[in-house]
Design an enzyme around this catalytic site. Structure first.
Site, PDB file in Angstrom:
ATOM      1  N   SER A  28      -9.483  -1.229   7.101  1.00  0.00           N
ATOM      2  CA  SER A  28      -8.959  -1.004   5.748  1.00  0.00           C
ATOM      3  C   SER A  28      -8.250  -2.163   5.065  1.00  0.00           C
ATOM      4  O   SER A  28      -7.955  -2.082   3.881  1.00  0.00           O
ATOM      5  CB  SER A  28      -8.017   0.188   5.760  1.00  0.00           C
ATOM      6  OG  SER A  28      -8.773   1.353   5.689  1.00  0.00           O
ATOM      7  N   LYS A  48       0.866  -1.190   0.000  1.00  0.00           N
ATOM      8  CA  LYS A  48       0.000   0.000   0.000  1.00  0.00           C
ATOM      9  C   LYS A  48       0.903   1.240   0.000  1.00  0.00           C
ATOM     10  O   LYS A  48       1.969   1.235   0.631  1.00  0.00           O
ATOM     11  CB  LYS A  48      -0.864  -0.054   1.265  1.00  0.00           C
ATOM     12  CG  LYS A  48      -1.892   1.054   1.391  1.00  0.00           C
ATOM     13  CD  LYS A  48      -2.732   0.804   2.655  1.00  0.00           C
ATOM     14  CE  LYS A  48      -3.788   1.835   2.884  1.00  0.00           C
ATOM     15  NZ  LYS A  48      -4.607   1.530   4.087  1.00  0.00           N
ATOM     16  N   SER A  87      -9.535   1.374   3.069  1.00  0.00           N
ATOM     17  CA  SER A  87      -8.706   2.222   2.248  1.00  0.00           C
ATOM     18  C   SER A  87      -7.663   1.472   1.418  1.00  0.00           C
ATOM     19  O   SER A  87      -7.120   2.040   0.477  1.00  0.00           O
ATOM     20  CB  SER A  87      -7.994   3.247   3.140  1.00  0.00           C
ATOM     21  OG  SER A  87      -7.112   2.609   4.027  1.00  0.00           O
TER      22      SER A  87
END
Ligand code: GLN
Length: 474
Positions: A176, A77, A152
Protein backbone atom coordinates in the site's frame (compact mmCIF):
# COMPACT_ATOMS: atom_id res chain seq x y z
CA UNK A 1 2.23 27.40 -9.22
CA UNK A 2 4.65 27.40 -6.30
CA UNK A 3 8.18 26.16 -6.72
CA UNK A 4 8.42 22.39 -6.88
CA UNK A 5 11.05 20.96 -4.54
CA UNK A 6 12.26 17.39 -4.86
CA UNK A 7 14.22 17.27 -1.61
CA UNK A 8 14.23 18.87 1.82
CA UNK A 9 17.81 19.95 1.21
CA UNK A 10 16.62 22.26 -1.58
CA UNK A 11 14.01 23.72 0.76
CA UNK A 12 16.61 24.21 3.47
CA UNK A 13 18.78 26.10 1.01
CA UNK A 14 15.92 28.47 0.19
CA UNK A 15 15.04 28.87 3.87
CA UNK A 16 18.63 29.83 4.65
CA UNK A 17 18.85 32.33 1.82
CA UNK A 18 15.52 33.84 2.90
CA UNK A 19 13.85 33.06 -0.42
CA UNK A 20 11.01 31.30 1.43
CA UNK A 21 9.68 30.86 4.95
CA UNK A 22 8.02 27.76 6.35
CA UNK A 23 4.80 29.75 6.62
CA UNK A 24 5.10 30.71 2.96
CA UNK A 25 5.64 27.07 2.01
CA UNK A 26 2.57 25.98 3.96
CA UNK A 27 0.50 28.68 2.27
CA UNK A 28 1.60 27.44 -1.15
CA UNK A 29 0.71 23.85 -0.32
CA UNK A 30 -2.67 24.96 1.05
CA UNK A 31 -3.36 26.84 -2.20
CA UNK A 32 -2.46 23.77 -4.21
CA UNK A 33 -4.76 21.64 -2.04
CA UNK A 34 -7.62 24.09 -2.66
CA UNK A 35 -7.01 24.08 -6.40
CA UNK A 36 -7.20 20.30 -6.44
CA UNK A 37 -10.02 19.34 -4.11
CA UNK A 38 -11.55 17.35 -6.98
CA UNK A 39 -8.73 14.82 -6.58
CA UNK A 40 -10.17 13.91 -3.13
CA UNK A 41 -6.70 13.27 -1.68
CA UNK A 42 -7.42 14.64 1.81
CA UNK A 43 -10.06 13.59 4.32
CA UNK A 44 -9.16 16.69 6.34
CA UNK A 45 -6.70 19.57 6.02
CA UNK A 46 -5.28 21.04 9.24
CA UNK A 47 -5.13 24.51 7.70
CA UNK A 48 -5.07 26.83 10.68
CA UNK A 49 -2.89 24.60 12.81
CA UNK A 50 -0.34 24.09 10.03
CA UNK A 51 0.02 27.86 9.64
CA UNK A 52 0.44 28.41 13.37
CA UNK A 53 3.07 25.67 13.63
CA UNK A 54 4.85 27.03 10.56
CA UNK A 55 5.32 30.38 12.28
CA UNK A 56 6.74 28.57 15.32
CA UNK A 57 9.19 26.61 13.16
CA UNK A 58 10.22 29.83 11.41
CA UNK A 59 11.14 31.35 14.74
CA UNK A 60 13.03 28.22 15.82
CA UNK A 61 14.95 28.38 12.54
CA UNK A 62 15.90 31.94 13.32
CA UNK A 63 17.07 30.95 16.79
CA UNK A 64 18.99 27.96 15.39
CA UNK A 65 17.01 25.48 17.51
CA UNK A 66 14.89 23.86 14.79
CA UNK A 67 14.75 20.08 14.28
CA UNK A 68 15.94 17.94 11.35
CA UNK A 69 12.63 18.13 9.53
CA UNK A 70 12.14 21.89 9.72
CA UNK A 71 10.69 22.92 6.37
CA UNK A 72 9.16 19.53 5.64
CA UNK A 73 5.42 19.69 5.18
CA UNK A 74 3.93 16.23 5.49
CA UNK A 75 0.58 14.53 5.04
CA UNK A 76 -0.33 11.41 6.97
CA UNK A 77 -2.56 8.56 5.88
CA UNK A 78 -5.85 8.62 7.73
CA UNK A 79 -5.08 5.48 9.71
CA UNK A 80 -2.29 7.11 11.74
CA UNK A 81 -3.43 8.56 15.09
CA UNK A 82 -2.71 12.17 15.98
CA UNK A 83 -3.93 13.23 19.40
CA UNK A 84 -6.93 15.55 19.34
CA UNK A 85 -7.42 15.01 15.59
CA UNK A 86 -9.95 12.88 13.82
CA UNK A 87 -8.90 9.54 12.39
CA UNK A 88 -11.24 7.38 10.31
CA UNK A 89 -9.32 4.75 8.30
CA UNK A 90 -11.73 6.06 5.62
CA UNK A 91 -14.51 3.99 7.20
CA UNK A 92 -18.02 5.00 8.19
CA UNK A 93 -17.53 3.02 11.40
CA UNK A 94 -14.88 5.50 12.58
CA UNK A 95 -16.36 8.62 10.98
CA UNK A 96 -16.10 11.41 13.56
CA UNK A 97 -13.79 9.50 15.93
CA UNK A 98 -11.00 11.56 17.58
CA UNK A 99 -7.62 10.09 18.56
CA UNK A 100 -6.93 10.18 22.24
CA UNK A 101 -3.20 9.76 21.80
CA UNK A 102 -0.60 10.21 19.07
CA UNK A 103 1.15 7.44 17.19
CA UNK A 104 4.90 7.18 17.69
CA UNK A 105 5.22 8.26 14.05
CA UNK A 106 3.43 11.55 14.69
CA UNK A 107 5.39 12.21 17.86
CA UNK A 108 8.71 11.67 16.09
CA UNK A 109 7.73 13.83 13.11
CA UNK A 110 6.64 16.68 15.36
CA UNK A 111 9.70 16.38 17.59
CA UNK A 112 11.84 17.12 14.52
CA UNK A 113 9.63 20.06 13.48
CA UNK A 114 7.81 18.53 10.53
CA UNK A 115 4.47 20.15 9.81
CA UNK A 116 1.51 17.84 9.43
CA UNK A 117 -0.81 19.44 6.92
CA UNK A 118 -3.66 16.93 6.92
CA UNK A 119 -4.88 13.37 6.86
CA UNK A 120 -5.14 11.58 3.55
CA UNK A 121 -7.83 9.46 2.00
CA UNK A 122 -7.15 5.72 1.74
CA UNK A 123 -8.93 2.44 1.13
CA UNK A 124 -11.23 1.52 4.02
CA UNK A 125 -9.02 0.08 6.78
CA UNK A 126 -6.19 0.04 4.19
CA UNK A 127 -7.86 -2.85 2.37
CA UNK A 128 -7.56 -2.36 -1.35
CA UNK A 129 -5.35 -1.40 -4.23
CA UNK A 130 -7.40 1.36 -5.87
CA UNK A 131 -8.61 3.64 -3.05
CA UNK A 132 -12.14 2.89 -4.25
CA UNK A 133 -13.17 1.15 -1.03
CA UNK A 134 -12.93 4.46 0.90
CA UNK A 135 -16.15 5.66 2.55
CA UNK A 136 -15.19 9.11 1.23
CA UNK A 137 -14.89 7.98 -2.39
CA UNK A 138 -11.95 7.30 -4.71
CA UNK A 139 -8.85 9.46 -5.11
CA UNK A 140 -8.10 10.64 -8.64
CA UNK A 141 -4.68 10.29 -10.16
CA UNK A 142 -3.09 13.69 -10.86
CA UNK A 143 -1.59 12.39 -14.11
CA UNK A 144 -5.02 11.40 -15.42
CA UNK A 145 -8.17 12.21 -13.45
CA UNK A 146 -10.06 9.26 -14.93
CA UNK A 147 -7.57 6.86 -13.35
CA UNK A 148 -7.21 5.60 -9.78
CA UNK A 149 -4.47 6.70 -7.44
CA UNK A 150 -3.67 3.13 -6.46
CA UNK A 151 -4.09 2.05 -2.89
CA UNK A 152 -4.42 1.78 -0.15
CA UNK A 153 -2.33 4.93 0.57
CA UNK A 154 -3.83 6.60 -2.53
CA UNK A 155 -4.45 10.05 -1.06
CA UNK A 156 -0.92 10.17 0.34
CA UNK A 157 0.61 9.31 -3.04
CA UNK A 158 -1.50 11.84 -4.96
CA UNK A 159 -0.80 14.55 -2.38
CA UNK A 160 2.95 14.14 -3.01
CA UNK A 161 2.52 13.68 -6.78
CA UNK A 162 0.55 16.92 -7.09
CA UNK A 163 2.73 19.03 -4.76
CA UNK A 164 0.02 19.45 -2.09
CA UNK A 165 2.71 18.61 0.46
CA UNK A 166 6.39 17.74 0.30
CA UNK A 167 6.15 14.12 1.51
CA UNK A 168 3.67 11.73 3.06
CA UNK A 169 3.58 8.78 5.39
CA UNK A 170 1.56 5.76 4.30
CA UNK A 171 1.24 2.24 5.59
CA UNK A 172 2.09 -0.90 3.67
CA UNK A 173 0.64 -4.30 4.54
CA UNK A 174 0.90 -5.92 1.12
CA UNK A 175 2.03 -3.02 -1.08
CA UNK A 176 0.00 0.00 0.00
CA UNK A 177 2.91 2.44 0.00
CA UNK A 178 4.70 1.02 -3.03
CA UNK A 179 1.84 0.42 -5.44
CA UNK A 180 0.18 3.88 -5.21
CA UNK A 181 3.65 5.45 -5.40
CA UNK A 182 4.24 3.58 -8.66
CA UNK A 183 0.85 4.71 -10.03
CA UNK A 184 1.73 8.31 -9.17
CA UNK A 185 5.36 8.53 -10.29
CA UNK A 186 6.85 8.98 -6.81
CA UNK A 187 9.02 6.92 -4.45
CA UNK A 188 7.31 4.52 -2.01
CA UNK A 189 9.46 2.82 0.59
CA UNK A 190 8.48 -0.05 2.89
CA UNK A 191 11.22 -0.69 5.43
CA UNK A 192 11.91 -4.06 7.10
CA UNK A 193 9.03 -5.30 9.23
CA UNK A 194 9.84 -4.10 12.74
CA UNK A 195 11.74 -0.95 11.77
CA UNK A 196 9.05 1.65 12.44
CA UNK A 197 6.71 1.52 15.42
CA UNK A 198 3.13 0.45 14.74
CA UNK A 199 1.96 2.14 17.94
CA UNK A 200 -1.00 4.33 17.06
CA UNK A 201 -1.51 2.95 13.55
CA UNK A 202 -4.95 1.45 13.02
CA UNK A 203 -4.20 -2.25 12.63
CA UNK A 204 -5.06 -4.17 9.49
CA UNK A 205 -2.80 -7.27 9.57
CA UNK A 206 -0.35 -6.89 12.42
CA UNK A 207 2.33 -9.31 11.23
CA UNK A 208 2.61 -7.36 7.95
CA UNK A 209 1.75 -3.71 8.74
CA UNK A 210 4.65 -1.32 8.30
CA UNK A 211 4.63 2.43 7.78
CA UNK A 212 6.76 4.03 5.11
CA UNK A 213 7.52 7.35 3.43
CA UNK A 214 6.28 8.55 0.04
CA UNK A 215 8.71 11.10 -1.39
CA UNK A 216 10.23 12.59 -4.51
CA UNK A 217 13.81 11.81 -3.53
CA UNK A 218 15.77 8.97 -1.98
CA UNK A 219 17.42 11.49 0.38
CA UNK A 220 14.05 12.36 1.89
CA UNK A 221 13.05 8.69 2.19
CA UNK A 222 16.34 8.04 4.02
CA UNK A 223 15.87 11.03 6.31
CA UNK A 224 12.33 10.04 7.22
CA UNK A 225 13.43 6.48 7.95
CA UNK A 226 16.12 7.70 10.29
CA UNK A 227 13.64 9.92 12.14
CA UNK A 228 10.89 7.30 12.38
CA UNK A 229 12.83 4.07 12.96
CA UNK A 230 13.97 2.55 16.18
CA UNK A 231 12.98 1.22 19.56
CA UNK A 232 9.65 2.13 21.06
CA UNK A 233 8.39 0.74 24.33
CA UNK A 234 4.87 0.61 22.90
CA UNK A 235 5.67 -1.86 20.12
CA UNK A 236 7.32 -5.07 21.25
CA UNK A 237 7.78 -6.35 17.69
CA UNK A 238 10.23 -3.55 16.94
CA UNK A 239 13.81 -4.43 16.25
CA UNK A 240 16.50 -3.11 18.54
CA UNK A 241 18.88 -2.84 15.56
CA UNK A 242 20.84 0.35 15.54
CA UNK A 243 19.32 3.19 13.52
CA UNK A 244 22.08 4.87 11.59
CA UNK A 245 22.02 8.21 9.88
CA UNK A 246 20.66 6.81 6.61
CA UNK A 247 20.50 10.18 4.86
CA UNK A 248 24.05 11.30 5.52
CA UNK A 249 25.48 7.85 4.82
CA UNK A 250 24.11 7.63 1.28
CA UNK A 251 26.95 6.63 -1.01
CA UNK A 252 27.87 4.98 -4.32
CA UNK A 253 26.68 1.38 -4.20
CA UNK A 254 29.53 -0.30 -6.14
CA UNK A 255 28.94 -3.29 -8.43
CA UNK A 256 26.00 -5.48 -7.42
CA UNK A 257 24.34 -8.78 -8.19
CA UNK A 258 20.72 -8.37 -9.19
CA UNK A 259 18.08 -11.02 -9.84
CA UNK A 260 14.94 -10.33 -11.79
CA UNK A 261 11.88 -12.51 -12.02
CA UNK A 262 11.83 -14.26 -15.37
CA UNK A 263 8.03 -14.27 -15.23
CA UNK A 264 7.86 -10.48 -15.07
CA UNK A 265 9.21 -10.42 -18.62
CA UNK A 266 7.60 -13.61 -19.96
CA UNK A 267 4.13 -13.53 -18.38
CA UNK A 268 1.24 -12.31 -20.57
CA UNK A 269 -0.25 -10.76 -17.41
CA UNK A 270 2.34 -7.98 -17.30
CA UNK A 271 1.70 -4.86 -19.37
CA UNK A 272 4.07 -4.66 -22.40
CA UNK A 273 5.24 -1.13 -21.60
CA UNK A 274 6.14 -2.19 -18.05
CA UNK A 275 8.10 -5.10 -19.48
CA UNK A 276 9.88 -2.69 -21.81
CA UNK A 277 10.77 -0.39 -18.89
CA UNK A 278 12.10 -3.33 -16.90
CA UNK A 279 14.17 -4.59 -19.87
CA UNK A 280 15.58 -1.13 -20.42
CA UNK A 281 16.81 -0.94 -16.82
CA UNK A 282 18.22 -4.47 -16.99
CA UNK A 283 20.25 -3.42 -20.05
CA UNK A 284 21.44 -0.22 -18.39
CA UNK A 285 22.50 -2.08 -15.26
CA UNK A 286 24.41 -4.66 -17.28
CA UNK A 287 26.07 -1.96 -19.35
CA UNK A 288 27.20 -0.35 -16.12
CA UNK A 289 28.95 -3.52 -14.96
CA UNK A 290 26.41 -5.12 -12.61
CA UNK A 291 25.55 -8.80 -12.78
CA UNK A 292 21.89 -9.15 -13.69
CA UNK A 293 20.35 -12.62 -13.97
CA UNK A 294 16.85 -14.03 -14.46
CA UNK A 295 15.46 -16.25 -11.72
CA UNK A 296 12.30 -18.22 -11.23
CA UNK A 297 10.52 -18.06 -7.92
CA UNK A 298 8.98 -21.46 -7.34
CA UNK A 299 6.30 -20.14 -4.98
CA UNK A 300 5.14 -17.35 -7.28
CA UNK A 301 1.61 -18.79 -7.60
CA UNK A 302 1.31 -19.07 -3.82
CA UNK A 303 2.21 -15.48 -2.98
CA UNK A 304 -1.22 -13.90 -3.40
CA UNK A 305 -3.27 -16.73 -1.82
CA UNK A 306 -0.91 -16.95 1.16
CA UNK A 307 -1.05 -13.20 1.71
CA UNK A 308 -4.84 -13.01 1.45
CA UNK A 309 -5.42 -15.93 3.82
CA UNK A 310 -3.12 -14.54 6.49
CA UNK A 311 -3.98 -10.84 6.07
CA UNK A 312 -7.73 -11.48 6.21
CA UNK A 313 -7.34 -13.81 9.20
CA UNK A 314 -5.47 -11.10 11.10
CA UNK A 315 -7.92 -8.45 9.93
CA UNK A 316 -10.93 -10.42 11.16
CA UNK A 317 -9.37 -10.44 14.61
CA UNK A 318 -8.16 -6.82 14.56
CA UNK A 319 -11.51 -5.48 13.40
CA UNK A 320 -13.48 -7.33 16.09
CA UNK A 321 -13.05 -4.25 18.30
CA UNK A 322 -15.40 -2.16 16.14
CA UNK A 323 -18.55 -3.34 17.82
CA UNK A 324 -20.67 -0.21 18.12
CA UNK A 325 -19.75 0.03 21.80
CA UNK A 326 -16.08 0.94 22.07
CA UNK A 327 -15.49 2.99 18.95
CA UNK A 328 -17.26 5.18 16.47
CA UNK A 329 -20.51 4.40 14.75
CA UNK A 330 -23.40 2.86 16.69
CA UNK A 331 -26.51 1.91 14.77
CA UNK A 332 -29.56 3.96 15.76
CA UNK A 333 -31.66 0.92 14.83
CA UNK A 334 -30.25 -1.33 17.53
CA UNK A 335 -32.52 -2.56 20.31
CA UNK A 336 -30.24 -4.73 22.45
CA UNK A 337 -26.60 -5.78 22.77
CA UNK A 338 -26.75 -8.39 20.04
CA UNK A 339 -28.40 -6.07 17.55
CA UNK A 340 -25.97 -3.28 18.50
CA UNK A 341 -23.07 -5.47 17.37
CA UNK A 342 -24.84 -6.79 14.32
CA UNK A 343 -26.34 -3.60 13.00
CA UNK A 344 -23.41 -1.32 13.84
CA UNK A 345 -21.01 -3.62 12.00
CA UNK A 346 -23.38 -4.28 9.10
CA UNK A 347 -24.08 -0.58 8.61
CA UNK A 348 -20.61 0.71 9.55
CA UNK A 349 -18.33 -1.45 7.41
CA UNK A 350 -18.19 -1.30 3.61
CA UNK A 351 -18.43 -4.20 1.20
CA UNK A 352 -14.74 -5.02 0.83
CA UNK A 353 -14.08 -4.92 4.57
CA UNK A 354 -17.03 -7.23 5.22
CA UNK A 355 -15.80 -9.63 2.55
CA UNK A 356 -12.41 -9.78 4.23
CA UNK A 357 -13.79 -10.22 7.74
CA UNK A 358 -15.88 -13.13 6.48
CA UNK A 359 -12.98 -14.66 4.58
CA UNK A 360 -10.66 -14.26 7.59
CA UNK A 361 -13.24 -15.73 9.96
CA UNK A 362 -13.72 -18.66 7.60
CA UNK A 363 -10.02 -19.53 7.31
CA UNK A 364 -9.69 -19.40 11.11
CA UNK A 365 -12.82 -21.44 11.85
CA UNK A 366 -12.34 -24.77 13.62
CA UNK A 367 -13.11 -27.02 10.66
CA UNK A 368 -10.89 -25.15 8.19
CA UNK A 369 -8.04 -23.84 10.33
CA UNK A 370 -5.54 -26.54 9.35
CA UNK A 371 -6.50 -26.53 5.70
CA UNK A 372 -6.12 -22.77 5.27
CA UNK A 373 -4.60 -20.71 8.08
CA UNK A 374 -2.06 -23.27 9.33
CA UNK A 375 -1.09 -24.20 5.78
CA UNK A 376 -0.67 -20.55 4.80
CA UNK A 377 1.62 -20.03 7.81
CA UNK A 378 3.81 -22.88 6.59
CA UNK A 379 3.78 -21.50 3.06
CA UNK A 380 4.76 -18.09 4.39
CA UNK A 381 7.78 -19.66 6.00
CA UNK A 382 8.80 -21.34 2.74
CA UNK A 383 8.36 -18.04 0.88
CA UNK A 384 10.50 -16.24 3.45
CA UNK A 385 13.24 -18.87 3.38
CA UNK A 386 13.33 -18.99 -0.41
CA UNK A 387 13.42 -15.18 -0.61
CA UNK A 388 16.27 -15.14 1.90
CA UNK A 389 18.21 -17.78 -0.01
CA UNK A 390 17.89 -15.79 -3.25
CA UNK A 391 19.13 -12.76 -1.35
CA UNK A 392 22.17 -14.67 -0.17
CA UNK A 393 23.20 -15.07 -3.77
CA UNK A 394 21.99 -11.68 -5.01
CA UNK A 395 22.02 -8.22 -3.45
CA UNK A 396 18.64 -7.19 -4.86
CA UNK A 397 15.56 -8.62 -6.52
CA UNK A 398 14.18 -6.37 -9.24
CA UNK A 399 10.51 -6.60 -10.30
CA UNK A 400 7.80 -4.32 -11.62
CA UNK A 401 5.90 -2.79 -8.68
CA UNK A 402 2.58 -3.65 -10.28
CA UNK A 403 1.70 -5.61 -13.42
CA UNK A 404 -0.27 -2.69 -14.88
CA UNK A 405 -0.27 1.11 -14.67
CA UNK A 406 -3.15 2.95 -12.92
CA UNK A 407 -6.54 1.38 -13.72
CA UNK A 408 -9.58 3.35 -14.88
CA UNK A 409 -11.79 4.53 -12.00
CA UNK A 410 -14.92 2.42 -11.68
CA UNK A 411 -13.51 -0.58 -13.51
CA UNK A 412 -14.66 -2.75 -10.67
CA UNK A 413 -13.84 -6.39 -11.26
CA UNK A 414 -16.72 -8.81 -10.76
CA UNK A 415 -14.29 -11.25 -9.24
CA UNK A 416 -12.26 -9.63 -6.41
CA UNK A 417 -9.54 -12.22 -6.95
CA UNK A 418 -8.63 -10.45 -10.21
CA UNK A 419 -7.87 -7.29 -8.23
CA UNK A 420 -6.04 -9.26 -5.53
CA UNK A 421 -3.79 -10.76 -8.20
CA UNK A 422 -2.49 -7.32 -9.08
CA UNK A 423 -0.60 -7.43 -5.73
CA UNK A 424 1.57 -10.27 -7.02
CA UNK A 425 4.85 -8.34 -6.98
CA UNK A 426 4.41 -6.40 -3.75
CA UNK A 427 3.28 -9.13 -1.34
CA UNK A 428 6.54 -11.11 -1.49
CA UNK A 429 8.44 -8.50 0.54
CA UNK A 430 5.51 -8.28 2.96
CA UNK A 431 5.37 -12.05 3.49
CA UNK A 432 9.15 -12.22 3.90
CA UNK A 433 9.33 -9.07 6.06
CA UNK A 434 12.12 -7.63 3.92
CA UNK A 435 12.49 -3.99 2.84
CA UNK A 436 11.32 -2.95 -0.62
CA UNK A 437 11.12 0.29 -2.54
CA UNK A 438 9.15 1.40 -5.58
CA UNK A 439 11.03 3.76 -7.86
CA UNK A 440 9.57 5.84 -10.70
CA UNK A 441 10.61 4.49 -14.10
CA UNK A 442 9.16 7.01 -16.54
CA UNK A 443 5.72 7.21 -18.08
CA UNK A 444 3.97 4.99 -20.62
CA UNK A 445 2.70 6.19 -24.00
CA UNK A 446 -0.49 7.50 -22.33
CA UNK A 447 1.51 9.56 -19.85
CA UNK A 448 0.81 7.22 -16.94
CA UNK A 449 3.66 6.70 -14.45
CA UNK A 450 5.39 3.32 -14.22
CA UNK A 451 7.26 1.92 -11.22
CA UNK A 452 9.94 -0.68 -10.63
CA UNK A 453 10.59 -2.35 -7.31
CA UNK A 454 13.77 -3.43 -5.54
CA UNK A 455 13.86 -5.86 -2.59
CA UNK A 456 16.79 -6.61 -0.35
CA UNK A 457 17.77 -8.40 2.87
CA UNK A 458 16.22 -7.55 6.23
CA UNK A 459 17.64 -4.38 7.81
CA UNK A 460 19.82 -3.56 4.80
CA UNK A 461 17.92 -0.37 4.09
CA UNK A 462 21.13 1.61 3.71
CA UNK A 463 22.25 -0.55 0.78
CA UNK A 464 18.77 -0.40 -0.72
CA UNK A 465 18.70 3.40 -0.48
CA UNK A 466 22.23 3.75 -1.86
CA UNK A 467 21.33 1.62 -4.84
CA UNK A 468 17.97 3.36 -5.34
CA UNK A 469 19.64 6.76 -5.57
CA UNK A 470 22.04 5.42 -8.17
CA UNK A 471 19.19 3.62 -10.02
CA UNK A 472 17.22 6.84 -10.41
CA UNK A 473 20.25 8.52 -11.93
CA UNK A 474 20.83 5.73 -14.48
N1 GLN B 1 -3.75 -4.38 -1.83
C1 GLN B 1 -3.40 -5.11 -0.65
C2 GLN B 1 -4.64 -5.45 0.15
O1 GLN B 1 -5.67 -5.07 -0.28
C3 GLN B 1 -2.42 -4.33 0.18
C4 GLN B 1 -3.06 -3.35 1.08
C5 GLN B 1 -2.09 -2.73 2.05
O2 GLN B 1 -0.88 -2.86 1.91
N2 GLN B 1 -2.63 -2.09 3.07
O3 GLN B 1 -4.59 -6.06 1.17
Amino acid sequence: MAKFYTSLNQIKGDLRSGEVTVRGLVKNYLDQIKRNTHLNAFNEVFEHEALVRAAEVDSRLELGTAGKLAGMVIAIKDNICYKGHKVSASSKILDGFTSIYSSTIVERLLAEDAIIIGRCNCDEFAMGATNESSYYGPVKNYADNTRVSGGSSGGSAVAVQSNMCHAAIGTDTGGSVRQPASFCGVIGFKPTYGRISRHGIIAYASSFDQAGPITHSVEDAALLLEVLAGRDEYDSTLSSKEVTSFSTELKEPGKKRIAYLQESISSPGVDPEIKAALSEYIDKLRADGHTVKPISFEYLDYLVPTYYILATAEASSNLARYDGVHYGYRSPNATDLQSTYKRSRSEGFGKEVKRRIMLGTFVLSAGYYDAYYAKAQKTRRLIREKTESILEEYDFILTPTAPEPAFAIGKEEKDPVVTYLSDIFTVQASLAGVPAISLPAGNNSKGLPLGLQLLTRQFEEQELLNFSKYFLEL
